[in-house]
Design an enzyme around this catalytic site. Structure first.
Site, PDB file in Angstrom:
ATOM      1  N   GLN A 104     -48.745 -81.334   6.005  1.00  0.00           N
ATOM      2  CA  GLN A 104     -49.682 -80.528   5.224  1.00  0.00           C
ATOM      3  C   GLN A 104     -51.070 -80.459   5.865  1.00  0.00           C
ATOM      4  O   GLN A 104     -51.895 -79.645   5.449  1.00  0.00           O
ATOM      5  CB  GLN A 104     -49.792 -81.095   3.810  1.00  0.00           C
ATOM      6  CG  GLN A 104     -50.292 -80.129   2.748  1.00  0.00           C
ATOM      7  CD  GLN A 104     -49.363 -78.962   2.509  1.00  0.00           C
ATOM      8  OE1 GLN A 104     -49.744 -77.808   2.702  1.00  0.00           O
ATOM      9  NE2 GLN A 104     -48.139 -79.246   2.097  1.00  0.00           N
ATOM     10  N   ALA A 118     -44.599 -76.485  11.699  1.00  0.00           N
ATOM     11  CA  ALA A 118     -45.122 -75.191  12.146  1.00  0.00           C
ATOM     12  C   ALA A 118     -45.379 -74.253  10.981  1.00  0.00           C
ATOM     13  O   ALA A 118     -46.406 -73.575  10.932  1.00  0.00           O
ATOM     14  CB  ALA A 118     -44.142 -74.544  13.131  1.00  0.00           C
ATOM     15  N   HIS A 119     -44.463 -74.219  10.004  1.00  0.00           N
ATOM     16  CA  HIS A 119     -44.553 -73.178   8.978  1.00  0.00           C
ATOM     17  C   HIS A 119     -45.645 -73.419   7.941  1.00  0.00           C
ATOM     18  O   HIS A 119     -45.962 -72.533   7.155  1.00  0.00           O
ATOM     19  CB  HIS A 119     -43.194 -72.978   8.290  1.00  0.00           C
ATOM     20  CG  HIS A 119     -42.854 -73.984   7.232  1.00  0.00           C
ATOM     21  ND1 HIS A 119     -43.070 -73.741   5.891  1.00  0.00           N
ATOM     22  CD2 HIS A 119     -42.308 -75.217   7.319  1.00  0.00           C
ATOM     23  CE1 HIS A 119     -42.658 -74.791   5.196  1.00  0.00           C
ATOM     24  NE2 HIS A 119     -42.200 -75.691   6.041  1.00  0.00           N
ATOM     25  N   CYS A 162     -39.806 -78.480  -2.290  1.00  0.00           N
ATOM     26  CA  CYS A 162     -38.578 -79.225  -2.000  1.00  0.00           C
ATOM     27  C   CYS A 162     -38.006 -79.899  -3.242  1.00  0.00           C
ATOM     28  O   CYS A 162     -36.968 -80.560  -3.169  1.00  0.00           O
ATOM     29  CB  CYS A 162     -38.852 -80.283  -0.926  1.00  0.00           C
ATOM     30  SG  CYS A 162     -39.332 -79.567   0.652  1.00  0.00           S
TER      31      CYS A 162
END
Length: 389
Positions: free
Chosen positions: A184, A205-206, A329
């Site tokens: 994060q 990465a995202h 998640c």
């Protein structure tokens, strides 16, 4: 497909930056399809050069060496490899003593529970009511002898920020290996693995305007060196993560990290302004409280709590906003947030919590619409329930 909602769920994932799309497209359009492990011809060697230059770019963001970056499918795999790989490689004649906290991502907590099942000693530290770990509590825990400490930098649900530099110093003094889940925070807050005494660090990465399906694990070659792989069947990534590498995704991650390095200060100023405007515009909403410490929080994440309302109903009522209840998640689970529970929130407070998270593309008019939507939704739900505060 065109979606009209204002996107305020950047803590869940970010849109791929245009510069990153261009770099990914360049790989796909220029027939850079070779296997980077096939070094007997140019198809493989050219791609291998791209992979290695990308490795260097990712390393530069955190002041690491290129050969300390191990490619993974994302931060979840990186967390698993860091924890399971370290424990399996280091365990010789005794189980390890491992410490972490109750605010961690499930991709840290669940591997640690698996290690506990295998006989290792695992202790979870409770956070303070603001959602971060008190360094004094960590110091006391380390005094009891800890082989590995794992903690996140920025909490994904409430935005609380741990003092990584201080915790790293405490770990180094005690000879404890220090793992940081930086999914994060990478590219958003400055991180220096040398200055912060970090031994293992998971990267995504995202979360920073790069592609999904790729991440990395920093493995300090001086203090850790090797990990036992989770999967077998090849010698890639120094034998720690076998498998053919996804060139276009790796190039995309490197591009996102270069962009983050150049725009980090600008991004932080923008997010701080977004936070200031939003909090000012909602401060008089009845029954609203902010979870966490506003003075020790990443500006891009705000956890809103309406103890007398239901989060699902709020989100449904705010049909012009894309927001969430918390961790993406955990959306398939009916269990209450383990993070909010560990912070001491009541069941009603947990059930009434939503998360707003800002990003590079958030406009000031988006903030105005969002605050109006939150206000209207809360007032509407109280009206239909016949309750007022």
């Amino acid at each position: 497909m065109s979606i009209k909602k204002i996107y305020l769920d950047y803590a869940s994932t970010t849109p791929i930056a245009e510069e990153v799309k261009t770099d990914i497209k360049s790989v796909l359009d220029n027939d850079l399809f070779g296997n980077p492990s096939s070094l007997d011809h140019e198809y493989g060697s050219l791609v291998n050069e791209l992979i290695e230059s990308s490795r260097t770019d990712v390393a530069k963001l955190i002041n690491a060496d290129g050969d300390e970056i191990i490619w993974t499918s994302g931060a979840t795999e990186a967390n698993n490899l860091a924890l399971m790989g370290f424990a399996e490689f280091k365990m010789k004649d005794r189980p390890l003593r491992i410490a972490s906290s109750f605010i961690e991502h499930k991709s840290v907590i669940e591997p640690l529970m698996e290690l506990k099942q295998k006989g290792h000693s695992v202790e979870f530290i409770a956070p303070n009511h603001d959602g971060y770990i008190d360094p004094d509590v960590i110091s006391t825990t380390l005094d009891n002898g800890v082989d590995l400490l794992s903690c996140m930098h920025i909490n994904n649900e409430v935005g609380s920020t741990n003092d990584i530099a201080l915790i790293g110093s405490l770990c180094r003094d005690k000879g404890t290996v220090f793992h940081v889940d930086a999914a994060q925070s990478n590219g958003k807050l400055s991180l220096d693995v040398r200055e912060n005494n970090i031994d293992l660090m998971s990267l995504s990465a995202h979360k920073v305007y790069g592609p999904k399906g790729v991440g990395a694990l920093f493995v300090n070659h001086e203090t850790v060196g090797r990990l036992k792989p989770l999967i077998f069947g090849g010698g890639q990534e120094r034998g720690m993560r076998p498998g053919t590498l996804a060139t276009h995704q790796i190039v995309g991650m490197a591009s996102a990290f270069r962009l983050a390095k150049s725009s980090m200060q600008k991004d932080h100023i923008h997010l701080s302004k977004c936070r200031e405007l939003f909090l000012e515009s909602i401060k008089d909403i009845e029954g609203l409280k902010i979870n966490g410490d506003p003075k020790n929080a990443y500006p891009g994440i705000i956890s809103l709590c309406f103890p007398d309302l239901n989060a699902d109903s709020l989100i449904f009522a705010m049909d012009d906003l894309a927001v969430s209840k918390g961790s993406a998640c955990a959306t398939d689970s009916d269990e209450p947030s383990h993070v909010l529970k560990s912070m001491g929130l009541s069941q009603a407070e947990i059930n009434g919590t939503i998360r707003i998270s800002f990003g590079r593309k958030t406009l000031h008019q988006d903030i105005e619409r969002a605050s109006s939507s939150v206000r209207a939704a809360s007032e509407h739900l109280r009206l239909v329930s016949g309750e007022t505060l």
